[in-house]
Design a protein around this motif. Structure first.
Motif, short mmCIF file in Angstrom:
data_model
loop_
_atom_site.label_atom_id
_atom_site.label_comp_id
_atom_site.label_asym_id
_atom_site.label_seq_id
_atom_site.Cartn_x
_atom_site.Cartn_y
_atom_site.Cartn_z
N VAL A 158 0.85 -1.19 0.00
CA VAL A 158 0.00 0.00 0.00
C VAL A 158 0.88 1.23 0.00
N VAL A 159 0.74 2.05 -1.04
CA VAL A 159 1.48 3.31 -1.15
C VAL A 159 0.58 4.42 -0.64
N GLY A 160 0.98 5.07 0.43
CA GLY A 160 0.15 6.14 1.01
C GLY A 160 -0.35 5.72 2.37
N ASP A 161 -0.10 6.57 3.39
CA ASP A 161 -0.51 6.22 4.76
C ASP A 161 -1.52 7.21 5.30
N GLY A 162 -2.27 7.85 4.40
CA GLY A 162 -3.42 8.63 4.84
C GLY A 162 -4.54 7.67 5.21
N ALA A 163 -5.70 8.23 5.52
CA ALA A 163 -6.83 7.39 5.96
C ALA A 163 -7.18 6.35 4.91
N ASP A 210 4.22 -5.87 7.36
CA ASP A 210 5.54 -5.26 7.17
C ASP A 210 5.36 -3.75 6.99
N ILE A 211 6.35 -3.01 7.45
CA ILE A 211 6.36 -1.57 7.24
C ILE A 211 7.59 -1.22 6.42
N VAL A 212 7.40 -0.44 5.36
CA VAL A 212 8.54 0.05 4.57
C VAL A 212 8.54 1.57 4.68
N THR A 213 9.66 2.13 5.11
CA THR A 213 9.72 3.58 5.31
C THR A 213 10.31 4.30 4.11
N GLU A 214 11.01 3.54 3.23
CA GLU A 214 11.62 4.18 2.07
C GLU A 214 10.56 4.59 1.04
N ARG A 215 10.91 5.59 0.25
CA ARG A 215 10.01 6.03 -0.83
C ARG A 215 10.70 5.95 -2.18
N GLY A 216 9.95 6.23 -3.25
CA GLY A 216 10.52 6.31 -4.59
C GLY A 216 11.27 5.04 -4.94
N ASP A 217 12.41 5.19 -5.62
CA ASP A 217 13.19 4.03 -6.07
C ASP A 217 13.62 3.15 -4.90
N ASP A 218 13.96 3.78 -3.78
CA ASP A 218 14.37 3.00 -2.61
C ASP A 218 13.21 2.18 -2.07
N GLY A 219 12.02 2.78 -2.11
CA GLY A 219 10.83 2.05 -1.67
C GLY A 219 10.57 0.86 -2.58
N VAL A 220 10.70 1.08 -3.88
CA VAL A 220 10.51 -0.01 -4.85
C VAL A 220 11.51 -1.13 -4.57
N ALA A 221 12.77 -0.75 -4.34
CA ALA A 221 13.82 -1.75 -4.08
C ALA A 221 13.49 -2.58 -2.83
N ARG A 222 12.94 -1.92 -1.81
CA ARG A 222 12.58 -2.64 -0.58
C ARG A 222 11.46 -3.64 -0.84
N ILE A 223 10.48 -3.22 -1.63
CA ILE A 223 9.36 -4.13 -1.95
C ILE A 223 9.90 -5.34 -2.72
N LYS A 224 10.80 -5.09 -3.65
CA LYS A 224 11.41 -6.19 -4.41
C LYS A 224 12.17 -7.13 -3.46
N ASP A 225 12.93 -6.53 -2.54
CA ASP A 225 13.67 -7.33 -1.55
C ASP A 225 12.74 -8.27 -0.79
N LEU A 226 11.57 -7.76 -0.47
CA LEU A 226 10.63 -8.53 0.37
C LEU A 226 9.85 -9.57 -0.43
N THR A 227 10.00 -9.56 -1.77
CA THR A 227 9.18 -10.44 -2.62
C THR A 227 10.04 -11.21 -3.63
N ASN A 228 11.17 -11.69 -3.18
CA ASN A 228 12.07 -12.47 -4.06
C ASN A 228 12.40 -11.77 -5.36
N GLY A 229 12.45 -10.47 -5.31
CA GLY A 229 12.81 -9.72 -6.50
C GLY A 229 11.69 -9.52 -7.50
N LEU A 230 10.50 -10.04 -7.19
CA LEU A 230 9.42 -10.03 -8.18
C LEU A 230 8.51 -8.81 -8.09
N GLY A 231 8.32 -8.28 -6.89
CA GLY A 231 7.29 -7.25 -6.69
C GLY A 231 6.04 -7.88 -6.10
#
Lengths: 340, 340
Positions: free
Chosen positions: B170-175, B212-233
């Motif tokens: 989920v991208v976005g931590d508003g309501a 899981d909580i990911v604090t990174e955004r942009g490209d770094d956020g994408v890289a973290r999501i990939k890390d958490l999903t065997n590189g797939l997304g």
């Protein structure tokens, strides 16, 4: 062997180059029975995509297996096989989800050059689908169509969520668009609107199952689709061109909640986010995972349930490949088949 | 009656204005029990959307029916009702397909101003959903959340095709983003990655089911999501912001064949066609057809199966609406509830 090379925009030559050989134990070498010129080959031919030095051309092919690498287990010498424009292992998580063109080990066939006498196919077990027996000559063009344009039109229809009884519009009257009409018909669409302004292509569209022809383009084309659908737009729209105008035409021809399946390779397209947001359409597409559909398509073609082969309206010996490019570029031919 | 008006960016006032009255025979007048400030109200408040003169504000509301027009047949005086930010007839072909926010007779509630004591609701039979009985006080905030932010997060999850056991980001931590986490949990997601860098919002995300909580955004956020999903997304990504960066972050965090559900109102977004094409993602979203989900959401809330009400971390009397806007603008509050 003889093979097609693109030297520069408009400069296609058939030359002698080295026979391909097994490089990886998962490779196969096939003797090409038929290859063809793709609409996407016209992008570099027209100079819209850059050409960097002489490049082998062609990524659509059917043929007979000559030799397989030591780790190939299901594909055997002598089989007649159909492949697609991407080699895929067909076992990774992405392949198993049906997206073989995004396979984790994907290799594009294009640079290997299928418009030739022989072709090296990587990941042969995952990539190639064998016909149950040696096919009769009359179905060879159909099987060749399955290799890309039929498989791509089919994916367009599936990505556009074509449903029985619903209304489908097809933007683009190249081979992919025309075969998307055939796919929509097979999937049970109730009404199929082909957008075309060329008499020969209109004729083929009607033959494949189109119920309506719209000759207008852009905003006028959108208005005609709305007219034909109580002002709502089509349930499913298949985009088979890849330009800014055609993408917007497809999106704007779709009703809220409807689906756009886009398979035209996007060139210079920017989708306006706010318009997309309020359009409420579903958007899906990309390089067609033809491999997903190949077993079914091979069945349908060899059993004569569908006949996509007449999308080829020009057949040439391989040595005349340049004329095939010219005829398609000048829209004298829908699609040119090449016989090595 | 008293109602909120936006005069200019940053200038919110609660003033006396005329009581609304029945204008069309399909209208209802409701006495607002609770309203609130929306993340989308902050776009004009921040001057990112133009403000043209004093404008009534608010489009989220629950309340009691005071009066109905002569053609209203199912909604009755005295009922406690939940509406959404778009009035819809709920009978046209688009509504029946579940896209009530694109209803052929849609009217936006916003300009009518729900941050007030009373509200005129057009197309009352189609728009309003009555609770089975007068709800207890403790579920009123939850029902108010259903009116927009919960319904929008829910649509985001459905548009992103959240499936049991699958991985959702989920991208976005508003309501809306936080309640999309709740929706994904309810829909059976196996892993839910919330992208947030604010401790209070992270806490709420975990409470709603984030794994899981990911604090990174942009490209770094994408890289973290990939890390958490065997590189797939992720299989499904819900976009709940609406900027260029957040849209690209969502698309790039999704695996080939996966789904992006986007519900952040797009502002200045241009989607690169070629990248979209090769991404192989499904894209769907837009103004959430909250009405589609309201009957189910009202059930889930009144039966205490879900509790989205604590997304409101600030409750103010209507007369202090300006402080609600300020607190949300400064991110001191996730969402402000207003009591007339």
């Amino acid at each position: 062997m003889r093979g097609t090379m693109l030297y520069a925009p408009g400069d296609v030559r058939v030359e002698t180059r080295d026979d391909p050989r097994i490089e990886q134990p998962t490779d196969a070498i096939i003797r090409i029975a038929a290859a063809c010129v793709c609409g996407s080959d016209l992008w570099p031919y027209r100079g819209i995509e850059p050409v960097t030095g002489p490049t082998p051309m062609g990524h659509e092919y059917v043929g007979v297996v000559e030799e397989v690498g030591s780790q190939v287990t299901t594909i055997r010498q002598g089989q007649f096989v159909v492949g697609s424009f991407a080699a895929s292992d067909n076992t990774c998580e992405i392949c198993r989800a049906g997206y073989q063109t995004s396979c984790l080990h994907r290799e594009w066939i294009g640079p290997l050059g299928a418009q030739a006498e022989y072709l090296r196919v990587p990941l042969a077990d995952g990539t190639l689908v064998a016909t149950p027996e040696q096919p009769s000559e009359d179905v060879v063009p159909g099987l060749l169509a399955a290799s890309d344009v039929l498989g791509t039109g089919w994916f367009g229809a599936v990505a556009a969520d074509v449903q029985p009884g619903k209304t489908v519009a097809v933007v683009g009257d190249g081979a992919v668009g025309l075969l998307a009409v055939l796919a929509a018909k097979h999937l049970g669409a109730g009404r199929i609107i082909a957008m075309s302004r060329h008499a020969d292509r209109q004729k083929l569209a009607l033959e494949y199952g189109a119920t309506d022809i719209v000759t207008e383009r852009g905003d006028d084309g959108v208005a005609r689709i709305k007219d034909l659908t109580n002002g709502l737009g089509a349930h499913s729209v298949i985009e088979a061109v890849g330009t800014q105008e055609s993408m917007l035409q497809a999106i704007r021809s779709t009703r809220p909640g409807g689906h756009v399946g886009y398979v035209g390779v996007a060139h210079g397209v920017q989708l306006p986010g706010e318009e997309m947001f309020y359009s409420h359409v579903h958007l899906h597409g990309g390089p067609a995972p033809v491999r997903r559909f190949l077993p079914e398509l091979v069945d349908l073609i060899t059993s004569h349930a569908i006949d996509p082969g007449n999308v080829f309206d020009l057949t040439l010996p391989l040595d005349q490949a340049a004329e095939g490019y010219r005829a398609m570029d000048e829209r004298r031919a829908v699609k040119a088949l090449l016989r090595p």
